[in-house]
Design a protein around this motif. Structure first.
Motif, PDB file in Angstrom:
ATOM      1  N   ALA A   1     -23.764  13.859  16.559  1.00  0.00           N
ATOM      2  CA  ALA A   1     -24.616  15.719  16.155  1.00  0.00           C
ATOM      3  C   ALA A   1     -23.565  16.734  15.754  1.00  0.00           C
ATOM      4  CB  ALA A   1     -24.380  16.338  17.965  1.00  0.00           C
ATOM      5  N   GLY A   2     -24.073  17.371  14.939  1.00  0.00           N
ATOM      6  CA  GLY A   2     -23.085  18.878  14.155  1.00  0.00           C
ATOM      7  C   GLY A   2     -21.935  19.446  15.133  1.00  0.00           C
ATOM      8  N   THR A   3     -21.338  20.197  14.874  1.00  0.00           N
ATOM      9  CA  THR A   3     -21.099  21.138  15.831  1.00  0.00           C
ATOM     10  C   THR A   3     -21.244  22.457  16.067  1.00  0.00           C
ATOM     11  OG1 THR A   3     -18.313  20.103  14.786  1.00  0.00           O
ATOM     12  CG2 THR A   3     -18.428  22.230  16.146  1.00  0.00           C
ATOM     13  N   THR A   4     -22.251  22.196  16.893  1.00  0.00           N
ATOM     14  CA  THR A   4     -22.699  23.479  17.263  1.00  0.00           C
ATOM     15  C   THR A   4     -21.976  25.360  17.535  1.00  0.00           C
ATOM     16  OG1 THR A   4     -23.921  22.669  18.540  1.00  0.00           O
ATOM     17  CG2 THR A   4     -24.254  25.061  19.375  1.00  0.00           C
ATOM     18  N   CYS A   5     -21.212  26.514  16.363  1.00  0.00           N
ATOM     19  CA  CYS A   5     -21.601  27.549  16.987  1.00  0.00           C
ATOM     20  C   CYS A   5     -21.790  28.508  17.473  1.00  0.00           C
ATOM     21  CB  CYS A   5     -21.197  27.349  16.086  1.00  0.00           C
ATOM     22  SG  CYS A   5     -19.497  29.206  15.556  1.00  0.00           S
ATOM     23  N   ILE A   6     -23.187  28.447  17.062  1.00  0.00           N
ATOM     24  CA  ILE A   6     -23.400  29.839  17.885  1.00  0.00           C
ATOM     25  C   ILE A   6     -25.021  29.623  17.789  1.00  0.00           C
ATOM     26  CG2 ILE A   6     -23.894  32.902  17.594  1.00  0.00           C
ATOM     27  CD1 ILE A   6     -22.018  32.486  15.640  1.00  0.00           C
ATOM     28  N   ARG A   7     -25.954  29.768  19.469  1.00  0.00           N
ATOM     29  CA  ARG A   7     -26.843  29.687  19.875  1.00  0.00           C
ATOM     30  C   ARG A   7     -27.336  31.219  20.001  1.00  0.00           C
ATOM     31  NH1 ARG A   7     -28.578  27.055  23.779  1.00  0.00           N
ATOM     32  NH2 ARG A   7     -26.696  27.030  25.364  1.00  0.00           N
ATOM     33  N   LEU A   8     -29.393  31.225  20.014  1.00  0.00           N
ATOM     34  CA  LEU A   8     -29.733  32.737  20.536  1.00  0.00           C
ATOM     35  C   LEU A   8     -29.938  32.856  21.559  1.00  0.00           C
ATOM     36  CD1 LEU A   8     -31.420  34.876  19.190  1.00  0.00           C
ATOM     37  CD2 LEU A   8     -33.321  33.007  20.136  1.00  0.00           C
ATOM     38  N   SER A   9     -29.510  31.751  22.453  1.00  0.00           N
ATOM     39  CA  SER A   9     -28.877  31.847  23.887  1.00  0.00           C
ATOM     40  C   SER A   9     -27.282  32.864  24.730  1.00  0.00           C
ATOM     41  CB  SER A   9     -28.753  30.738  24.937  1.00  0.00           C
ATOM     42  OG  SER A   9     -30.393  29.351  24.839  1.00  0.00           O
ATOM     43  N   GLU A  10     -26.736  32.485  23.664  1.00  0.00           N
ATOM     44  CA  GLU A  10     -25.459  33.308  23.751  1.00  0.00           C
ATOM     45  C   GLU A  10     -25.777  35.025  23.048  1.00  0.00           C
ATOM     46  OE1 GLU A  10     -21.250  33.710  21.428  1.00  0.00           O
ATOM     47  OE2 GLU A  10     -22.401  32.121  21.039  1.00  0.00           O
TER      48      GLU A  10
ATOM     49  N   PHE B   1     -19.708  23.053  27.079  1.00  0.00           N
ATOM     50  CA  PHE B   1     -19.217  22.603  25.758  1.00  0.00           C
ATOM     51  C   PHE B   1     -18.994  22.362  24.427  1.00  0.00           C
ATOM     52  CE2 PHE B   1     -21.353  19.249  29.000  1.00  0.00           C
ATOM     53  CZ  PHE B   1     -19.860  19.233  29.782  1.00  0.00           C
ATOM     54  N   GLU B   2     -19.847  24.157  24.424  1.00  0.00           N
ATOM     55  CA  GLU B   2     -19.386  24.831  23.451  1.00  0.00           C
ATOM     56  C   GLU B   2     -18.315  25.909  23.371  1.00  0.00           C
ATOM     57  OE1 GLU B   2     -23.379  26.378  22.508  1.00  0.00           O
ATOM     58  OE2 GLU B   2     -24.333  24.797  23.735  1.00  0.00           O
ATOM     59  N   SER B   3     -17.095  25.656  23.625  1.00  0.00           N
ATOM     60  CA  SER B   3     -15.880  25.625  23.220  1.00  0.00           C
ATOM     61  C   SER B   3     -15.266  27.700  23.780  1.00  0.00           C
ATOM     62  CB  SER B   3     -15.591  26.348  21.740  1.00  0.00           C
ATOM     63  OG  SER B   3     -15.561  25.023  21.439  1.00  0.00           O
ATOM     64  N   HIS B   4     -16.205  27.888  24.715  1.00  0.00           N
ATOM     65  CA  HIS B   4     -15.864  29.605  25.205  1.00  0.00           C
ATOM     66  C   HIS B   4     -15.391  29.632  26.723  1.00  0.00           C
ATOM     67  CE1 HIS B   4     -19.318  31.444  22.706  1.00  0.00           C
ATOM     68  NE2 HIS B   4     -19.968  29.817  23.232  1.00  0.00           N
ATOM     69  N   LEU B   5     -14.953  28.767  27.949  1.00  0.00           N
ATOM     70  CA  LEU B   5     -15.199  29.237  28.959  1.00  0.00           C
ATOM     71  C   LEU B   5     -13.242  29.621  29.102  1.00  0.00           C
ATOM     72  CD1 LEU B   5     -15.142  28.610  32.070  1.00  0.00           C
ATOM     73  CD2 LEU B   5     -14.408  26.967  32.176  1.00  0.00           C
ATOM     74  N   PHE B   6     -12.581  29.286  28.757  1.00  0.00           N
ATOM     75  CA  PHE B   6     -10.846  29.685  28.598  1.00  0.00           C
ATOM     76  C   PHE B   6     -11.327  31.008  28.006  1.00  0.00           C
ATOM     77  CE2 PHE B   6      -6.244  29.848  27.468  1.00  0.00           C
ATOM     78  CZ  PHE B   6      -6.219  29.823  28.618  1.00  0.00           C
ATOM     79  N   PHE B   7     -11.841  31.539  27.004  1.00  0.00           N
ATOM     80  CA  PHE B   7     -11.970  32.177  26.604  1.00  0.00           C
ATOM     81  C   PHE B   7     -12.410  33.548  27.393  1.00  0.00           C
ATOM     82  CE2 PHE B   7     -11.376  29.639  22.836  1.00  0.00           C
ATOM     83  CZ  PHE B   7     -10.441  29.323  22.760  1.00  0.00           C
ATOM     84  N   ASP B   8     -13.403  33.148  28.337  1.00  0.00           N
ATOM     85  CA  ASP B   8     -13.836  34.050  29.211  1.00  0.00           C
ATOM     86  C   ASP B   8     -13.724  34.239  29.688  1.00  0.00           C
ATOM     87  OD1 ASP B   8     -16.724  33.931  27.140  1.00  0.00           O
ATOM     88  OD2 ASP B   8     -17.421  32.746  28.418  1.00  0.00           O
TER      89      ASP B   8
END
Length: 481
Positions: free
Chosen positions: A362-371, A425-432
C-alpha cells in the motif's frame, strides 16, 4: 558566491558540517548551478523532493498519532513471543522523549532539509528562462506547497496546537522562506500565529499560481495541485479553528473535485485491493518502485500479516475496536489472528487485530474525501449549523451501515469519535485529541510507563533535537525538556 547541494542540501539546523562542500565541488556530485541549469535538472530535483516527503511520511512518523493516541498496540516478537515496545519509539511512547537522542530526530532534520531544497530552487527562479510562464507558475506553486506541507508536519510534532493559547502567541516553529547559509543564518522560532500566517501565505500564493501544466505522468493524487492543496488547506484551517475556511475548502472539494465517496458496497473491497488506493483518495504518497516496476518499500511492513511467523509490529488496540458497533461494516477491515504470546513465562494463543487498510504494498494515504465530509461537519457544528453538520456526519455513518443520528446535543463529540473510527491509522488521532483539548486515555494493551496524559501538558509535543539547537543559538527548546 553561495553554493548549495541540491540532493542533500546543507542546512543549518540539520547537519553538523557542510564545509567540505562549501569549499570545493564534490567529485561525485553535481553542483547546484549545473543541476538547475536545465528543465530536466529542475524536474529531477522536484522528483527528489517528492521522494523525500514520501520517505518521511511512510517512516515511523506515520504511526505517531495513532500510537500516542491509543489506536495501535504491538504484536509479540516471533523469536521469544514477548510483547515489547519497538525501540524506535520507546521513549516517545511513554511521553518521555529525550532531546539528546529523540526518537524522531531524523524526522525533524529531514523535513527541514526538504524545505531548504525547495527554497534553493525558488531562489533561482529568475534564471529559468527555458521554462514557459505556465511551467514556472506551476513549478513555483508545487514548491510552495511542498514547503508549506513540510512546515505544517513539523508544527504538529514540535509546537503545541494552534489554540493552546487564546491568541496563538505561544511558540510555533522556525519557518524558512529562503535558503540558509551556514554560519550566517540563525533563524528563531515564530509564534504559532506567525507560523500559520506563513503557511497560509504559501498556500494562497500556490493556489493563485497553479496551471494545467503536468510535469510527470503520474496520477493527480500523487502530486500537489489545485485539488490536493485545497484539501490540505481545509485540514490546516480546521487546526486553526478557522471554521469559515475549513468549510469553504472542504465544501469546494466535495462539490467540484470530481471525487466521490467510495460506496458502501465497495468500501471493504477497495481497501483490500493490492497497491491501488481507495477510489476516494485525494492525496496519497505512492510507494517507491524499483527499476523493474515492483514496489521497493511500503507502509504495509508495519501492519502486514502473512503468517504466524511473518507479521508487522503494529496492530489495532481494543480501545479502538470497542468504538465500533456490531453492525459497522468497518469491522471487516480488521483481520483477527491468534499469535502465541509469552505471558509471565507461559505461552498462550491471544488474538491480535491487523488492519486491512495497509496490506499488499500500500501507498501512504494522506487525505481522503471522507475527511472532507467530517471537516465540513465540524466546521458547521462550530458555527451552530448543527443540522447540516448532522447530514455530513450521517453520510459517513450510513455508509458504515450505522443508524442515522437525530440529536445534535453531542454533535462535536460524535464527530470526534467518527474521525477516530473512519480515519484510524491515517495520522490523525493524537492531533485531534490535542485540538479538542482532551485527555489521552490508553487502557487496553498499553505498555508505556505513562499511558494517559492530561491536557494541557508539555508532553503533547516532542523535544527539538539537541543536534539542531547546538547549531542555532536562537532556537528555544520546548518547555519541559
Amino acid at each position: 558566491m553561495k553554493i548549495y547541494k541540491i540532493i542533500t542540501v546543507c542546512f543549518l539546523l540539520t547537519l553538523f558540517s557542510c564545509d567540505d562542500f562549501l569549499n570545493q565541488e564534490p567529485d561525485q556530485q553535481i553542483s547546484i548551478n549545473e543541476q538547475l541549469s536545465t528543465k530536466n535538472g529542475i524536474l529531477e530535483s522536484l522528483i527528489g523532493i517528492y521522494r523525500d516527503i514520501e520517505a518521511i511520511q511512510s517512516d515511523v512518523k506515520l504511526l505517531y498519532a495513532d500510537v500516542q493516541g491509543g489506536n495501535l498496540t504491538f504484536t509479540p516478537t516471533v523469536s521469544n513471543k514477548i510483547i515489547s515496545v519497538p525501540t524506535v519509539i520507546e521513549n516517545s511512547y511513554s511521553f518521555n522523549d529525550f532531546e539528546q537522542a529523540s526518537d524522531y530526530e531524523n524526522y525533524y532534520a529531514a523535513f527541514y532539509k526538504i524545505i531548504n531544497q525547495a527554497n534553493v530552487i525558488l531562489d533561482r527562479f529568475d534564471t529559468y528562462t527555458f521554462l514557459s510562464v505556465d511551467e514556472k507558475n506551476h513549478l513555483e506553486a508545487e514548491l510552495l506547497v511542498c514547503r508549506a506541507f513540510s512546515h505544517y508536519q513539523i508544527s504538529l510534532l514540535y509546537a503545541q496546537n494552534y489554540n493552546f493559547s487564546t491568541d496563538a502567541s505561544h511558540l510555533g516553529i522556525v519557518y524558512n522562506i529562503q535558503p540558509l547559509e551556514i554560519g550566517v543564518d540563525f533563524p528563531s522560532r515564530k509564534t504559532m500565529f506567525e507560523t500559520y500566517e506563513l503557511l497560509q501565505n504559501d498556500l494562497d500564493t500556490a493556489l493563485s499560481l497553479f496551471t494545467n501544466t503536468s510535469f510527470f505522468s503520474v496520477p493527480n493524487y500523487a502530486l500537489f495541485n489545485n485539488i490536493t492543496t485545497k484539501a490540505l488547506y481545509a485540514r490546516i484551517a480546521l487546526q486553526m479553528n478557522d471554521w469559515e475556511k475549513a468549510f469553504n475548502f472542504s465544501d469546494e472539494i466535495i462539490k467540484t473535485s470530481g471525487i466521490t465517496l467510495t460506496s458502501k458496497e465497495n468500501y471493504i473491497l477497495e481497501w483490500e485491493k493490492e497497491e491501488v488506493p481507495i477510489s476516494e483518495i485525494i492525496l496519497e504518497f505512492s510507494s517507491p518502485r524499483s527499476s523493474d516496476g515492483s514496489v521497493s518499500s511500503s507502509v504495509s511492513e508495519y501492519f502486514k500479516y502473512e503468517s504466524n511467523t511473518n507479521y508487522g509490529k503494529y496492530v489495532t488496540s481494543e480501545d479502538l475496536l470497542d468504538l465500533y458497533e456490531i453492525a459497522d461494516i468497518r469491522l471487516n477491515l480488521f483481520l483477527t489472528e491468534n499469535l502465541t504470546t509469552n505471558i509471565t513465562g507461559v505461552e498462550v494463543p491471544l488474538p491480535y487485530y491487523f488492519t486491512k487498510k495497509f496490506q499488499d504494498d500500500a501507498g501512504t494515504t494522506c487525505i481522503r474525501l471522507s475527511e472532507m465530509y467530517l471537516i465540513r461537519a465540524e466546521a458547521n457544528a462550530n458555527v451552530n449549523n448543527e443540522s447540516d453538520a448532522l447530514i455530513d456526519l450521517n453520510t459517513i455513518r450510513k455508509r458504515a451501515n450505522l443508524t442515522e443520528l437525530t440529536s445534535t446535543n453531542t454533535i462535536l463529540e460524535e464527530i470526534f469519535l467518527e474521525r477516530r473510527r473512519e480515519l484510524a491509522f491515517e495520522s490523525h488521532l493524537f492531533f485531534d485529541i490535542a485540538r479538542y483539548k482532551k485527555k489521552v486515555v490508553r487502557n487496553k494493551g498499553c505498555l508505556a510507563s505513562v499511558c494517559d496524559l492530561d491536557y494541557p501538558s508539555n508532553f503533547f509535543v516532542l523535544p527539538i533535537p539537541d543536534s539542531s539547537i547546538d547549531l542555532n543559538e536562537n532556537i528555544q527548546q520546548n518547555e519541559g525538556y
